[in-house]
Design a protein around this motif. Structure first.
Motif, PDB file in Angstrom:
ATOM      1  N   LEU A  27       0.911  -1.158  -0.071  1.00 60.79           N
ATOM      2  CA  LEU A  27      -0.002  -0.190   0.015  1.00 60.79           C
ATOM      3  C   LEU A  27       0.958   1.428  -0.079  1.00 60.79           C
ATOM      4  N   PHE A  28       2.074   1.316   0.775  1.00 60.58           N
ATOM      5  CA  PHE A  28       3.007   2.282   0.934  1.00 60.58           C
ATOM      6  C   PHE A  28       3.446   2.759  -0.476  1.00 60.58           C
ATOM      7  N   GLY A  29       3.799   1.758  -1.328  1.00 57.77           N
ATOM      8  CA  GLY A  29       4.224   1.911  -2.493  1.00 57.77           C
ATOM      9  C   GLY A  29       3.368   2.330  -3.656  1.00 57.77           C
ATOM     10  N   GLU A  30       1.884   2.247  -3.300  1.00 63.34           N
ATOM     11  CA  GLU A  30       0.713   2.796  -4.202  1.00 63.34           C
ATOM     12  C   GLU A  30       0.504   4.191  -3.596  1.00 63.34           C
ATOM     13  N   ALA A  31       0.909   4.409  -2.472  1.00 63.17           N
ATOM     14  CA  ALA A  31       0.439   5.983  -1.965  1.00 63.17           C
ATOM     15  C   ALA A  31       1.724   6.813  -1.837  1.00 63.17           C
ATOM     16  N   ALA A  32       2.855   6.398  -2.037  1.00 58.87           N
ATOM     17  CA  ALA A  32       4.164   7.114  -2.224  1.00 58.87           C
ATOM     18  C   ALA A  32       3.895   8.429  -2.914  1.00 58.87           C
ATOM     19  N   ALA A  33       3.529   8.308  -4.166  1.00 60.97           N
ATOM     20  CA  ALA A  33       3.431   9.377  -5.113  1.00 60.97           C
ATOM     21  C   ALA A  33       2.133  10.439  -4.717  1.00 60.97           C
TER      22      ALA A  33
ATOM     23  N   LEU B 229       7.212   6.578   2.756  1.00 58.95           N
ATOM     24  CA  LEU B 229       6.511   5.594   2.330  1.00 58.95           C
ATOM     25  C   LEU B 229       7.295   4.675   1.209  1.00 58.95           C
ATOM     26  N   ALA B 230       7.772   5.592   0.412  1.00 55.96           N
ATOM     27  CA  ALA B 230       8.576   4.855  -0.738  1.00 55.96           C
ATOM     28  C   ALA B 230       9.644   4.038  -0.192  1.00 55.96           C
TER      29      ALA B 230
ATOM     30  N   ALA C 185       7.880  -5.521  16.159  1.00 52.20           N
ATOM     31  CA  ALA C 185       8.540  -4.107  16.118  1.00 52.20           C
ATOM     32  C   ALA C 185       8.503  -3.528  14.939  1.00 52.20           C
ATOM     33  N   GLU C 186       8.669  -4.446  13.741  1.00 51.49           N
ATOM     34  CA  GLU C 186       8.374  -3.764  12.530  1.00 51.49           C
ATOM     35  C   GLU C 186       7.042  -3.373  11.955  1.00 51.49           C
ATOM     36  N   GLY C 187       5.992  -4.324  12.419  1.00 48.66           N
ATOM     37  CA  GLY C 187       4.733  -4.059  12.038  1.00 48.66           C
ATOM     38  C   GLY C 187       4.253  -2.809  12.896  1.00 48.66           C
ATOM     39  N   GLY C 188       4.802  -2.521  14.116  1.00 49.32           N
ATOM     40  CA  GLY C 188       4.468  -1.503  15.015  1.00 49.32           C
ATOM     41  C   GLY C 188       4.857  -0.229  14.083  1.00 49.32           C
ATOM     42  N   ARG C 189       6.084  -0.054  13.526  1.00 46.40           N
ATOM     43  CA  ARG C 189       6.628   0.994  12.997  1.00 46.40           C
ATOM     44  C   ARG C 189       5.974   1.210  11.728  1.00 46.40           C
ATOM     45  N   LEU C 190       5.559   0.058  10.850  1.00 43.67           N
ATOM     46  CA  LEU C 190       4.886   0.350   9.518  1.00 43.67           C
ATOM     47  C   LEU C 190       3.284   0.855  10.052  1.00 43.67           C
ATOM     48  N   ARG C 191       2.807   0.327  11.296  1.00 41.28           N
ATOM     49  CA  ARG C 191       1.266   0.937  11.613  1.00 41.28           C
ATOM     50  C   ARG C 191       1.458   2.338  11.817  1.00 41.28           C
ATOM     51  N   LEU C 192       2.381   2.675  12.345  1.00 41.72           N
ATOM     52  CA  LEU C 192       2.391   4.185  12.642  1.00 41.72           C
ATOM     53  C   LEU C 192       2.500   5.173  11.411  1.00 41.72           C
ATOM     54  N   LEU C 193       3.104   4.486  10.419  1.00 39.64           N
ATOM     55  CA  LEU C 193       3.237   4.983   9.190  1.00 39.64           C
ATOM     56  C   LEU C 193       2.023   5.274   8.416  1.00 39.64           C
ATOM     57  N   LEU C 194       1.174   3.990   8.655  1.00 39.49           N
ATOM     58  CA  LEU C 194      -0.120   3.789   8.151  1.00 39.49           C
ATOM     59  C   LEU C 194      -1.150   4.742   8.714  1.00 39.49           C
TER      60      LEU C 194
ATOM     61  N   GLU D 287      -0.181   7.767   9.875  1.00 38.04           N
ATOM     62  CA  GLU D 287       0.266   9.171   9.361  1.00 38.04           C
ATOM     63  C   GLU D 287      -0.357   9.195   8.218  1.00 38.04           C
ATOM     64  N   LEU D 288      -0.117   8.433   7.246  1.00 38.50           N
ATOM     65  CA  LEU D 288      -0.861   8.392   5.835  1.00 38.50           C
ATOM     66  C   LEU D 288      -2.191   8.611   6.034  1.00 38.50           C
ATOM     67  N   HIS D 289      -3.084   7.730   6.632  1.00 42.16           N
ATOM     68  CA  HIS D 289      -4.331   8.070   6.912  1.00 42.16           C
ATOM     69  C   HIS D 289      -4.772   9.292   7.220  1.00 42.16           C
ATOM     70  N   ALA D 290      -4.149   9.854   8.303  1.00 43.22           N
ATOM     71  CA  ALA D 290      -4.359  11.130   8.943  1.00 43.22           C
ATOM     72  C   ALA D 290      -4.018  12.240   7.579  1.00 43.22           C
ATOM     73  N   ALA D 291      -3.106  12.036   6.794  1.00 44.73           N
ATOM     74  CA  ALA D 291      -2.725  12.977   5.678  1.00 44.73           C
ATOM     75  C   ALA D 291      -3.742  13.075   4.671  1.00 44.73           C
ATOM     76  N   LEU D 292      -4.385  11.839   4.509  1.00 45.54           N
ATOM     77  CA  LEU D 292      -5.440  11.880   3.590  1.00 45.54           C
ATOM     78  C   LEU D 292      -6.721  12.182   3.975  1.00 45.54           C
ATOM     79  N   GLU D 293      -7.034  12.570   5.212  1.00 50.19           N
ATOM     80  CA  GLU D 293      -7.954  13.030   5.946  1.00 50.19           C
ATOM     81  C   GLU D 293      -8.332  14.377   5.412  1.00 50.19           C
TER      82      GLU D 293
END
Length: 142
Positions: free
Chosen positions: A66-72, A82-83, A100-109, A111-117
């Motif tokens: 999803l991050f690959g799709e959302a980066a641009a 995201l990239a 730990a990796e999942g937690g880091r990725l979820r935080l980024l998710l 952040e992306l979700h909030a930015a899209l709001e």
């Protein structure tokens, strides 16, 4: 000879609690119920333990895709992060490392979700819906 697995150990413990300890506690209904619940929890854990790493890896891979799709779409610093995350890999295969990796990725998710709001337009709306679907898929895997 069979190798002893975590699933087997948990199953043996659950069986011992349910069939050996619980009957001895017939005089104490509260203790007997606690033993029954503990045995049930061990059974559930035994059934789930084999797939724990696979679920975490699938969740992490799905977020990276999803991050690959959302980066641009995100652009700027968030788009760059995201990239980078989209190209990432698991740091290891221990559950603690995957979590730990999942937690880091979820935080980024988040952040992306909030930015899209804060953004209008069909691309942002579609990505917003894609995030909700991803969250539902991740929950269903668990």
């Amino acid at each position: 000879m069979n190798n002893l697995t975590i699933e087997m150990v948990l199953g043996v413990l659950a069986d011992a609690l349910e069939n050996r300890v619980r009957p001895v506690l017939a005089h104490d209904p509260f203790a007997a119920e606690q033993v029954r619940l503990s045995a049930a929890a061990l059974e559930v854990a035994a059934q789930q333990v084999d797939g724990l790493a696979a679920v975490r890896i699938a969740d992490n891979d799905a977020m990276r895709a999803l991050f690959g799709e959302a980066a641009a779409l995100a652009g700027g610093d968030l788009g760059d992060r995201l990239a980078v995350a989209a190209r990432g890999r698991e740091p290891g295969y221990r559950l603690s490392e995957l979590d730990a990796e999942g937690g880091r990725l979820r935080l980024l998710l988040v952040e992306l979700h909030a930015a899209l709001e804060d953004r209008a337009g069909p691309e942002a709306g579609a990505m917003h819906q894609r995030i909700w679907r991803l969250l539902a898929e991740m929950e269903a895997r668990r």
